[in-house]
Design an enzyme around this catalytic site. Structure first.
Site, short mmCIF file in Angstrom:
data_model
loop_
_atom_site.label_atom_id
_atom_site.label_comp_id
_atom_site.label_asym_id
_atom_site.label_seq_id
_atom_site.Cartn_x
_atom_site.Cartn_y
_atom_site.Cartn_z
N CYS A 1 0.69 -0.98 0.07
CA CYS A 1 -0.03 -0.07 0.08
C CYS A 1 0.79 1.42 -0.11
O CYS A 1 0.15 2.31 -0.16
CB CYS A 1 -1.02 0.01 1.35
SG CYS A 1 -2.11 -1.33 1.17
N HIS B 1 -8.70 3.81 -2.54
CA HIS B 1 -7.33 3.40 -2.37
C HIS B 1 -6.96 2.47 -3.29
O HIS B 1 -7.06 1.23 -3.19
CB HIS B 1 -7.35 2.77 -0.80
CG HIS B 1 -6.12 2.18 -0.41
ND1 HIS B 1 -4.75 2.78 -0.81
CD2 HIS B 1 -5.57 1.23 0.37
CE1 HIS B 1 -3.89 2.02 -0.44
NE2 HIS B 1 -4.43 1.02 0.64
#
Length: 390
Positions: A77, A337
């Site tokens: 991430c 995201h």
């Protein structure tokens, strides 16, 4: 940074595009913002988590075929900010005068899953350590960050309402962000009443899977001066990347296992490099993959003492009118995201804030900005910014 750009973040499959289309849109936006042509870029660092080898080349070929080095980047991430870290390092080290950091993601709907099931999963060490502390549950990501939230509640008396207020705040902020995947406002009761994913996390406190791209053009001071770009340039005044530490596992803590010590170590390095304190910061984009992580990160960044994150929430200290504005973009929870793009979208938002061009999201008088992007398994990048012209 002399140019930033991004696409709108979208629900996977809701728009007829592929990752080269995403990269072309974000990359062209960043180049146009910088006011330069692609042939002036000397290196490109391209981040993505889900994709085939050399997808980075295929992505930037949409901007031109100039033969420059293209480095593919994958750091879970924190991939986008890792690409930014590498591009800045190349410029800082005199390897390139102008470099591009670009990130994208084309994701599958639903919770994240593994791609290769015939080998050790990179998160297995963390998951096994956490399972010794709290019973294992699926899906893994909300389990890990939810477990950290439960530990915080047990240690410090933090409440489910305090975590939910973070979801309320970030959804409220996203209403003014045209790039956000979700732009709906919710009450505290609505956030609390949403489907439970892993207690205390409800669906409206969890970041969604997303498609999208972000891009940043980095240049040296000499390049900025040659091209007369100082009026729009934003300077990186501190930056650090940290991976897992001995304490990640030795602490026997869910909070440590989701990266709090990585964040704390990186933040301290950045404050020292920039010569600033947390109180000097005006606006922050941090990695709120889950509301629990936003609260834990307040403490790891030094915005408050350990255990006092809930007090910041109740006091309204992390929104407009408070001590800091955290995630004016809506954050990962509401903006979305797409893993490879997230860090570059954070950078774009903070660049607009420091230029004073963030429209209805603008933080009055923003002069120092802080970015935090984390990926478990693990790596965190923390970066401090200020306008180049002071």
């Amino acid at each position: 940074m002399i140019g930033v750009g991004m696409t709108k973040f979208e629900k996977p499959g809701s728009r007829d595009w592929d990752y080269p289309d995403m990269a072309r849109e974000a990359g062209r936006n960043a180049l146009a913002d910088a006011g330069i042509e692609y042939p002036l870029v000397e290196q490109a660092y391209v981040g993505y988590v889900y994709g085939e080898s050399t997808s980075g080349q295929r992505a930037v070929y949409e901007l031109g075929l100039t033969g420059i080095p293209v480095i593919n980047v994958n750091n879970n991430c924190s991939t986008g900010s890792t690409a930014l870290f590498l591009a800045a390092q190349a410029v800082r080290g005199g390897i390139a005068d102008c470099a591009l950091a670009l990130g994208f993601e084309k994701m599958q709907p639903g919770s994240l899953g593994s791609t290769f099931d015939d080998r050790e999963q990179p998160m297995m060490k963390h998951l096994l350590a956490l399972a010794e502390l709290q019973d294992f549950a699926m899906p893994p990501a909300p389990y890990m960050f939810g477990a950290a939230g439960r530990e915080h509640m047990q240690r410090y008396g933090t409440t489910a309402e305090q975590f939910a207020k973070i979801g309320v705040k970030n959804h409220r902020h996203s209403v003014n962000n045209p790039y956000a995947q979700f732009r709906d406002e919710y009450t505290l009761d609505e956030v609390l009443a949403a489907k439970t994913v892993y207690d205390p996390l409800t669906k409206l406190q969890c970041s969604p899977t997303s498609d999208g791209s972000g891009a940043v053009v980095i240049a040296s001071e000499a390049f900025v001066d040659r091209h007369g770009l100082s009026g729009q340039a934003v300077e990186i005044v501190g930056q650090a990347m940290v991976t897992d530490l001995e304490s990640t596992f030795a602490d026997k803590s869910a909070i440590s296992l989701v990266g709090a010590d990585m964040t704390r170590t990186a933040a301290r390095a950045v404050y020292a490099q920039a010569g600033i304190e947390p109180s000097d910061v005006d606006v922050i984009e941090l990695h709120d993959c889950f509301s629990t992580n936003e609260l834990i990160t307040y403490e790891a960044l030094g915005l408050c003492a350990e255990g006092e994150g809930g007090k910041l929430v109740d006091a309204g200290d992390t929104t407009y009118g408070g001590r800091w504005v955290v995630n004016p973009s809506g954050g990962l929870i509401s903006k979305g995201h797409p893993l490879g793009a997230t860090g570059l979208a954070q950078c774009s938002e903070l660049t607009w804030q420091l230029r004073g061009t963030a429209d209805k999201r603008q933080v009055d008088g923003a002069r120092i900005a802080l970015q935090h992007n984390i990926g478990l398994g693990g790596a965190v990048v923390v970066t401090a910014y200020r306008p180049a012209e002071r």
